[in-house]
Design a protein around this motif. Structure first.
Motif, mmCIF file in Angstrom:
data_model
loop_
_atom_site.group_PDB
_atom_site.id
_atom_site.type_symbol
_atom_site.label_atom_id
_atom_site.label_comp_id
_atom_site.label_asym_id
_atom_site.label_seq_id
_atom_site.Cartn_x
_atom_site.Cartn_y
_atom_site.Cartn_z
ATOM 1 N N CYS A 19 40.140 28.666 35.472
ATOM 2 C CA CYS A 19 39.964 30.012 34.917
ATOM 3 C C CYS A 19 38.850 30.768 35.641
ATOM 4 O O CYS A 19 38.972 31.976 35.902
ATOM 5 N N ALA A 20 37.769 30.070 35.980
ATOM 6 C CA ALA A 20 36.671 30.715 36.701
ATOM 7 C C ALA A 20 37.122 31.179 38.084
ATOM 8 O O ALA A 20 36.758 32.271 38.541
ATOM 9 N N LEU A 21 37.929 30.366 38.745
ATOM 10 C CA LEU A 21 38.443 30.747 40.061
ATOM 11 C C LEU A 21 39.406 31.926 39.976
ATOM 12 O O LEU A 21 39.374 32.834 40.809
ATOM 13 N N ILE A 22 40.265 31.916 38.961
ATOM 14 C CA ILE A 22 41.195 33.029 38.788
ATOM 15 C C ILE A 22 40.432 34.314 38.546
ATOM 16 O O ILE A 22 40.758 35.377 39.094
ATOM 17 N N ASP A 23 39.388 34.253 37.739
ATOM 18 C CA ASP A 23 38.579 35.441 37.469
ATOM 19 C C ASP A 23 37.911 35.946 38.741
ATOM 20 O O ASP A 23 37.782 37.152 38.944
ATOM 21 N N ALA A 24 37.520 35.022 39.620
ATOM 22 C CA ALA A 24 36.796 35.404 40.833
ATOM 23 C C ALA A 24 37.714 35.907 41.939
ATOM 24 O O ALA A 24 37.353 36.838 42.686
ATOM 25 N N ARG A 103 35.070 39.087 28.477
ATOM 26 C CA ARG A 103 35.685 39.928 29.497
ATOM 27 C C ARG A 103 36.293 39.109 30.633
ATOM 28 O O ARG A 103 37.371 39.418 31.139
ATOM 29 N N ALA A 104 35.600 38.046 31.055
ATOM 30 C CA ALA A 104 36.155 37.206 32.122
ATOM 31 C C ALA A 104 37.448 36.542 31.659
ATOM 32 O O ALA A 104 38.416 36.443 32.418
ATOM 33 N N GLN A 105 37.476 36.101 30.412
ATOM 34 C CA GLN A 105 38.679 35.481 29.872
ATOM 35 C C GLN A 105 39.815 36.505 29.798
ATOM 36 O O GLN A 105 40.978 36.162 30.038
ATOM 37 N N ALA A 106 39.481 37.747 29.493
ATOM 38 C CA ALA A 106 40.497 38.797 29.447
ATOM 39 C C ALA A 106 41.104 39.021 30.829
ATOM 40 O O ALA A 106 42.328 39.170 30.968
ATOM 41 N N ARG A 107 40.260 39.045 31.859
ATOM 42 C CA ARG A 107 40.783 39.225 33.218
ATOM 43 C C ARG A 107 41.702 38.066 33.600
ATOM 44 O O ARG A 107 42.758 38.266 34.219
ATOM 45 N N THR A 108 41.312 36.859 33.237
ATOM 46 C CA THR A 108 42.121 35.684 33.557
ATOM 47 C C THR A 108 43.449 35.720 32.808
ATOM 48 O O THR A 108 44.511 35.411 33.360
ATOM 49 N N TRP A 109 43.395 36.095 31.537
ATOM 50 C CA TRP A 109 44.610 36.179 30.715
ATOM 51 C C TRP A 109 45.609 37.159 31.316
ATOM 52 O O TRP A 109 46.804 36.863 31.434
ATOM 53 N N LEU A 110 45.114 38.334 31.738
ATOM 54 C CA LEU A 110 46.031 39.324 32.299
ATOM 55 C C LEU A 110 46.562 38.888 33.662
ATOM 56 O O LEU A 110 47.685 39.251 34.033
ATOM 57 N N ALA A 111 45.782 38.118 34.410
ATOM 58 C CA ALA A 111 46.284 37.573 35.673
ATOM 59 C C ALA A 111 47.450 36.623 35.411
ATOM 60 O O ALA A 111 48.470 36.647 36.115
#
Length: 213
Positions: A19-24, A103-111
């Motif tokens: 998840c951290a990588l997807i957010d980045a 917010r980071a989790q939201a970005r990952t979820w939408l990805a």
């Protein structure tokens, strides 16, 4: 048994790295090697936990869904005395991931959501998560409607039908609330709405819902 617990903990730890990588860098930038480095484990450890990258991604998606659902359920346990109507608002707010710390989790979820449009396996996982949340919200909306709650926690007539008002369609409203939550998540992430504005839109929708009920 201890080995199984350790195995599941490591899978969750790796999911956090995913998840951290997807957010980045987005979903397409995730490799097994980068995940291993981010999680500070060996490539072999990652491969022992997951047979493929696709399996790892599906688990990471389910991991996010479980975290969101657990936070929503924690809301129910933290304030059992609040009105059912207020509880609905709190739970949908958790699902929408409006708070800054999510917010980071939201970005990952939408990805994941975007990838699922062309990945049937991810889409199936998302449908399972939405089904769980829909069931929870259906129950909460039905309870609020039956209790005659209003958005401010006051009381209204319990039997809406006897006053000539159509009863609330709990499942239909749950589906609407989930769609609203996703829309608010996207609007906040791209800066079209602030988190406060999103919360105000959610509360306005719920106020109209309870007024109809």
């Amino acid at each position: 048994m201890p080995r199984q617990v350790d195995h599941e903990e490591r899978r969750r730890h790796i999911a956090e790295a995913v998840c951290a990588l997807i957010d980045a860098q987005g979903l397409e930038g995730v490799t097994l090697r980068d995940v291993a480095a981010r999680a500070e484990v060996s490539m072999g450890a990652v491969q022992r936990c997951f047979r493929s990258k696709d399996e790892m991604l599906r688990f990471a998606l389910a991991h996010i869904g479980e975290q969101v659902t657990e936070r929503a359920r924690a809301r129910l346990l933290a304030a059992p005395a609040q009105s059912a109507a207020s509880t609905v608002g709190h739970v949908v707010g958790e699902v929408a991931l409006l708070r800054e710390e999510h917010r980071a989790q939201a970005r990952t979820w939408l990805a994941f959501l975007a990838a699922a449009a062309v990945d049937p396996a991810l889409a199936a996982g998302l449908r399972d998560g939405y089904a769980d949340l829909e069931g929870l919200l259906t129950r909460l909306v039905a309870e609020a409607s039956a209790a005659g709650d209003t958005a401010s926690g006051g009381a209204a007539p319990v039997d809406a039908a006897s006053d000539g008002v159509a009863p609330v369609d709990a499942r239909g409203e749950a589906r609407t609330l989930l769609a609203l939550a996703d829309g608010l998540t996207a609007h906040v992430l791209i800066g079209h709405r602030t988190a406060r504005e999103a919360e105000e839109l959610l509360h306005a929708h719920l106020a109209r819902l309870w007024a109809r009920g």
